[in-house]
Motif scaffolding. Structure first.
Motif, PDB file in Angstrom:
ATOM      1  N   ALA A 166      26.002  53.295  36.946  1.00 31.83           N
ATOM      2  CA  ALA A 166      26.807  53.353  38.171  1.00 31.83           C
ATOM      3  C   ALA A 166      26.909  51.975  38.813  1.00 31.83           C
ATOM      4  O   ALA A 166      27.990  51.572  39.271  1.00 31.83           O
ATOM      5  CB  ALA A 166      26.210  54.364  39.145  1.00 31.83           C
ATOM      6  N   LEU A 167      25.819  51.245  38.826  1.00 28.37           N
ATOM      7  CA  LEU A 167      25.817  49.890  39.370  1.00 28.37           C
ATOM      8  C   LEU A 167      26.774  48.996  38.577  1.00 28.37           C
ATOM      9  O   LEU A 167      27.580  48.263  39.150  1.00 28.37           O
ATOM     10  CB  LEU A 167      24.397  49.319  39.334  1.00 28.37           C
ATOM     11  CG  LEU A 167      24.197  47.916  39.894  1.00 28.37           C
ATOM     12  CD1 LEU A 167      24.538  47.873  41.377  1.00 28.37           C
ATOM     13  CD2 LEU A 167      22.765  47.470  39.657  1.00 28.37           C
ATOM     14  N   PHE A 210      34.828  46.307  41.386  1.00 24.52           N
ATOM     15  CA  PHE A 210      35.101  45.303  42.415  1.00 24.52           C
ATOM     16  C   PHE A 210      35.561  43.972  41.833  1.00 24.52           C
ATOM     17  O   PHE A 210      36.452  43.328  42.380  1.00 24.52           O
ATOM     18  CB  PHE A 210      33.868  45.099  43.315  1.00 24.52           C
ATOM     19  CG  PHE A 210      33.737  46.167  44.354  1.00 24.52           C
ATOM     20  CD1 PHE A 210      34.433  46.089  45.545  1.00 24.52           C
ATOM     21  CD2 PHE A 210      32.940  47.278  44.128  1.00 24.52           C
ATOM     22  CE1 PHE A 210      34.332  47.087  46.500  1.00 24.52           C
ATOM     23  CE2 PHE A 210      32.830  48.275  45.074  1.00 24.52           C
ATOM     24  CZ  PHE A 210      33.531  48.185  46.262  1.00 24.52           C
ATOM     25  N   THR A 211      34.972  43.540  40.707  1.00 25.94           N
ATOM     26  CA  THR A 211      35.394  42.266  40.135  1.00 25.94           C
ATOM     27  C   THR A 211      36.758  42.359  39.467  1.00 25.94           C
ATOM     28  O   THR A 211      37.423  41.339  39.279  1.00 25.94           O
ATOM     29  CB  THR A 211      34.352  41.709  39.134  1.00 25.94           C
ATOM     30  OG1 THR A 211      34.128  42.669  38.101  1.00 25.94           O
ATOM     31  CG2 THR A 211      33.057  41.363  39.839  1.00 25.94           C
ATOM     32  N   THR A 212      37.186  43.557  39.132  1.00 28.85           N
ATOM     33  CA  THR A 212      38.534  43.754  38.588  1.00 28.85           C
ATOM     34  C   THR A 212      39.548  43.845  39.723  1.00 28.85           C
ATOM     35  O   THR A 212      40.561  43.148  39.718  1.00 28.85           O
ATOM     36  CB  THR A 212      38.587  45.028  37.720  1.00 28.85           C
ATOM     37  OG1 THR A 212      37.710  44.859  36.601  1.00 28.85           O
ATOM     38  CG2 THR A 212      39.988  45.285  37.212  1.00 28.85           C
ATOM     39  N   ASN A 260      37.513  44.648  31.275  1.00 25.29           N
ATOM     40  CA  ASN A 260      38.101  43.399  30.803  1.00 25.29           C
ATOM     41  C   ASN A 260      39.565  43.560  30.428  1.00 25.29           C
ATOM     42  O   ASN A 260      40.333  42.604  30.551  1.00 25.29           O
ATOM     43  CB  ASN A 260      37.275  42.813  29.661  1.00 25.29           C
ATOM     44  CG  ASN A 260      36.011  42.193  30.195  1.00 25.29           C
ATOM     45  OD1 ASN A 260      36.043  41.137  30.802  1.00 25.29           O
ATOM     46  ND2 ASN A 260      34.890  42.865  30.014  1.00 25.29           N
ATOM     47  N   SER A 261      39.988  44.730  30.007  1.00 27.83           N
ATOM     48  CA  SER A 261      41.417  44.970  29.760  1.00 27.83           C
ATOM     49  C   SER A 261      42.215  44.832  31.051  1.00 27.83           C
ATOM     50  O   SER A 261      43.249  44.156  31.085  1.00 27.83           O
ATOM     51  CB  SER A 261      41.644  46.366  29.175  1.00 27.83           C
ATOM     52  OG  SER A 261      41.101  46.477  27.900  1.00 27.83           O
ATOM     53  N   LEU A 262      41.724  45.468  32.098  1.00 33.57           N
ATOM     54  CA  LEU A 262      42.427  45.408  33.378  1.00 33.57           C
ATOM     55  C   LEU A 262      42.393  44.008  33.980  1.00 33.57           C
ATOM     56  O   LEU A 262      43.414  43.495  34.453  1.00 33.57           O
ATOM     57  CB  LEU A 262      41.826  46.419  34.360  1.00 33.57           C
ATOM     58  CG  LEU A 262      41.992  47.892  33.979  1.00 33.57           C
ATOM     59  CD1 LEU A 262      41.205  48.785  34.927  1.00 33.57           C
ATOM     60  CD2 LEU A 262      43.461  48.271  33.960  1.00 33.57           C
TER      61      LEU A 262
END
Length: 87
Positions: free
Chosen positions: A9-10, A17-19, A69-71
């Motif tokens: 979950a973390l 958030f980073t995406t 990473n795709s997004l």
């Protein structure tokens, strides 16, 4: 909740958030067509790194890495494309 589930979950929240942090920048770049303050080298390097992270995620069959990473790659490739087109 098990520790393993909490760790997943973390990681999921970190990926989310980073995406999503790139979404406002993509909207602004597309709307304004102004990328003069953005570094071409930085975005080219970032997009390359994200492509490698995506390949890594595929190689180890990790859906969280693949999806995040795709997004993120799609969002940053959009910024890079606008930078290349409009300077």
């Amino acid at each position: 909740m098990s520790q393993s589930l909490m760790v997943e979950a973390l990681g999921g929240l970190a990926a989310l958030f980073t995406t999503l942090c790139w979404l406002p920048q993509v909207v602004k770049v597309i709307r304004d067509r102004d990328t003069s303050s953005l570094s071409l080298t930085t975005f080219a390097t970032l997009v390359t790194g994200l492509a490698f992270w995506l390949a890594y995620g595929v190689a180890i069959q990790s859906w969280p890495i693949i999806i995040a990473n795709s997004l993120t790659l799609a969002l940053n490739a959009t910024i890079l494309a606008v930078k290349l087109r409009y300077g």
